[in-house]
Design a protein around this motif. Structure first.
Motif, PDB file in Angstrom:
ATOM      1  N   ASP A  70       0.932  -1.145  -0.077  1.00 24.92           N
ATOM      2  CA  ASP A  70      -0.059   0.079   0.078  1.00 24.92           C
ATOM      3  C   ASP A  70       0.873   1.212   0.060  1.00 24.92           C
ATOM      4  OD1 ASP A  70      -1.765   2.057   0.401  1.00 24.92           O
ATOM      5  OD2 ASP A  70      -2.769   1.150   2.079  1.00 24.92           O
ATOM      6  N   THR A  72      -0.078   4.502  -0.494  1.00 29.55           N
ATOM      7  CA  THR A  72      -0.715   5.852  -0.230  1.00 29.55           C
ATOM      8  C   THR A  72      -1.176   6.079   1.194  1.00 29.55           C
ATOM      9  OG1 THR A  72      -2.889   4.682  -0.758  1.00 29.55           O
ATOM     10  CG2 THR A  72      -1.951   5.575  -2.634  1.00 29.55           C
ATOM     11  N   SER A  92     -14.572   6.712  -3.290  1.00 29.48           N
ATOM     12  CA  SER A  92     -13.440   6.789  -4.342  1.00 29.48           C
ATOM     13  C   SER A  92     -14.124   5.862  -5.822  1.00 29.48           C
ATOM     14  CB  SER A  92     -12.048   6.268  -4.039  1.00 29.48           C
ATOM     15  OG  SER A  92     -11.676   7.355  -3.058  1.00 29.48           O
ATOM     16  N   TYR A  94     -12.518   3.341  -8.594  1.00 31.87           N
ATOM     17  CA  TYR A  94     -11.349   2.466  -9.113  1.00 31.87           C
ATOM     18  C   TYR A  94     -11.693   1.804 -10.352  1.00 31.87           C
ATOM     19  CZ  TYR A  94     -10.103   2.769  -4.094  1.00 31.87           C
ATOM     20  OH  TYR A  94     -10.189   3.247  -2.608  1.00 31.87           O
ATOM     21  N   THR A  95     -10.600   1.884 -11.293  1.00 27.28           N
ATOM     22  CA  THR A  95     -10.892   1.367 -12.649  1.00 27.28           C
ATOM     23  C   THR A  95     -10.168  -0.172 -12.366  1.00 27.28           C
ATOM     24  OG1 THR A  95     -10.388   3.322 -13.677  1.00 27.28           O
ATOM     25  CG2 THR A  95     -10.171   1.454 -14.968  1.00 27.28           C
ATOM     26  N   SER A 107      -3.821  -4.416  -5.737  1.00 29.17           N
ATOM     27  CA  SER A 107      -2.909  -3.161  -5.977  1.00 29.17           C
ATOM     28  C   SER A 107      -3.750  -1.941  -6.370  1.00 29.17           C
ATOM     29  CB  SER A 107      -1.778  -3.531  -6.882  1.00 29.17           C
ATOM     30  OG  SER A 107      -1.079  -2.334  -6.993  1.00 29.17           O
ATOM     31  N   VAL A 108      -4.631  -2.265  -7.137  1.00 31.43           N
ATOM     32  CA  VAL A 108      -5.524  -1.198  -7.460  1.00 31.43           C
ATOM     33  C   VAL A 108      -6.316  -0.510  -6.089  1.00 31.43           C
ATOM     34  CG1 VAL A 108      -7.805  -0.491  -8.823  1.00 31.43           C
ATOM     35  CG2 VAL A 108      -5.902  -1.784 -10.112  1.00 31.43           C
ATOM     36  N   ASN A 111      -4.324   1.200  -3.917  1.00 31.37           N
ATOM     37  CA  ASN A 111      -3.079   2.499  -4.423  1.00 31.37           C
ATOM     38  C   ASN A 111      -3.741   3.438  -5.314  1.00 31.37           C
ATOM     39  OD1 ASN A 111      -0.659   1.655  -3.080  1.00 31.37           O
ATOM     40  ND2 ASN A 111      -1.117  -0.201  -4.364  1.00 31.37           N
ATOM     41  N   LYS A 112      -5.048   2.919  -5.993  1.00 31.54           N
ATOM     42  CA  LYS A 112      -5.386   4.073  -7.063  1.00 31.54           C
ATOM     43  C   LYS A 112      -6.688   4.331  -7.245  1.00 31.54           C
ATOM     44  CE  LYS A 112      -1.885   1.673 -10.278  1.00 31.54           C
ATOM     45  NZ  LYS A 112      -1.639   0.846 -11.292  1.00 31.54           N
ATOM     46  N   ALA A 114      -9.546   7.455  -6.985  1.00 24.38           N
ATOM     47  CA  ALA A 114      -9.807   8.656  -7.208  1.00 24.38           C
ATOM     48  C   ALA A 114     -10.800   9.202  -6.680  1.00 24.38           C
ATOM     49  CB  ALA A 114     -10.128   8.875  -8.701  1.00 24.38           C
TER      50      ALA A 114
END
Length: 200
Positions: A70, A72, A92, A94-95, A107-108, A111-112, A114
């Motif tokens: 992680d 973030t 948030s 997530y794609t 992982s997404v 960490n990813k 928006a």
């Protein structure tokens, strides 16, 4: 010698079974926008990912979350993962994809994200485009109403997805009855075919 061979086969079989739980459930699938709302729990997120065929096994995915880096810092509204400092951001987007392994998906989520302010409401669906139970893409409005070919069909199609009939006053004044189907096509009573309505 036979017990050693049997033990080796058993070991290889167990490794294969465990490894398969982390594999992607599907191949060559489109990206989906997954929104985690402000009141979601880890269990509800994992349950939805399983229900909509993003993961093969809930326990394996939980393991992947707990053992993925992680990078973030958690914000104000987070979901804690395991006993460490790993977090998933609520509110948030997530794609994600059903073609991702459990490790890639973990992982997404870690960490990813928006950030999306949900003070005025998050999207109605957690997944965009919408998914059916089991994970197949929900038909688009055009696909859903492709069966509408006449004015009479259009009248039958009006419902929760929209659609509209011309007013009785309009029909009396012009002698024309019109129907706009939920997918935006305009039909005139007594005429074949349709036109695309303004804005549709």
């Amino acid at each position: 010698m036979i017990p050693v061979i049997l033990a080796l086969l058993l070991f290889v079989g167990l490794v294969f079974i465990i490894k398969s739980k982390f594999e992607a459930p599907r191949k060559n699938t489109p990206d989906i926008q997954f929104t985690i709302g402000k009141d979601r729990t880890l269990q509800s997120v994992i349950g939805d990912l399983k229900y909509y065929d993003f993961i093969k096994d809930e326990s394996a995915f939980t393991f992947a979350l707990e053992h993925t880096q992680d990078n973030t810092k958690g914000g104000e509204n987070i979901i804690k993962v395991g006993k460490g400092s790993k977090t998933i951001e609520r509110e948030s987007v997530y794609t994600i994809s059903q073609s991702m392994t459990a490790w890639e998906l973990a992982s997404v989520l870690l960490n990813k994200g928006a950030h999306q302010d949900c003070n005025h409401g998050c999207p109605e669906s957690d997944f965009i485009p919408e998914l059916l139970p089991g994970g197949d893409l929900s038909p688009t409005i055009s696909q859903k109403y492709e069966w509408v070919k006449t004015y009479e069909d259009c009248v039958k199609a009006i419902g929760t997805d929209g659609g509209q009939l011309s007013s009785e006053q309009y029909a009396q004044k012009t002698g024309i009855r019109k129907c706009v189907s939920p997918d935006g096509r305009e039909f005139t009573q007594g005429k074949e075919g349709w036109t695309t309505s303004v804005g549709g």
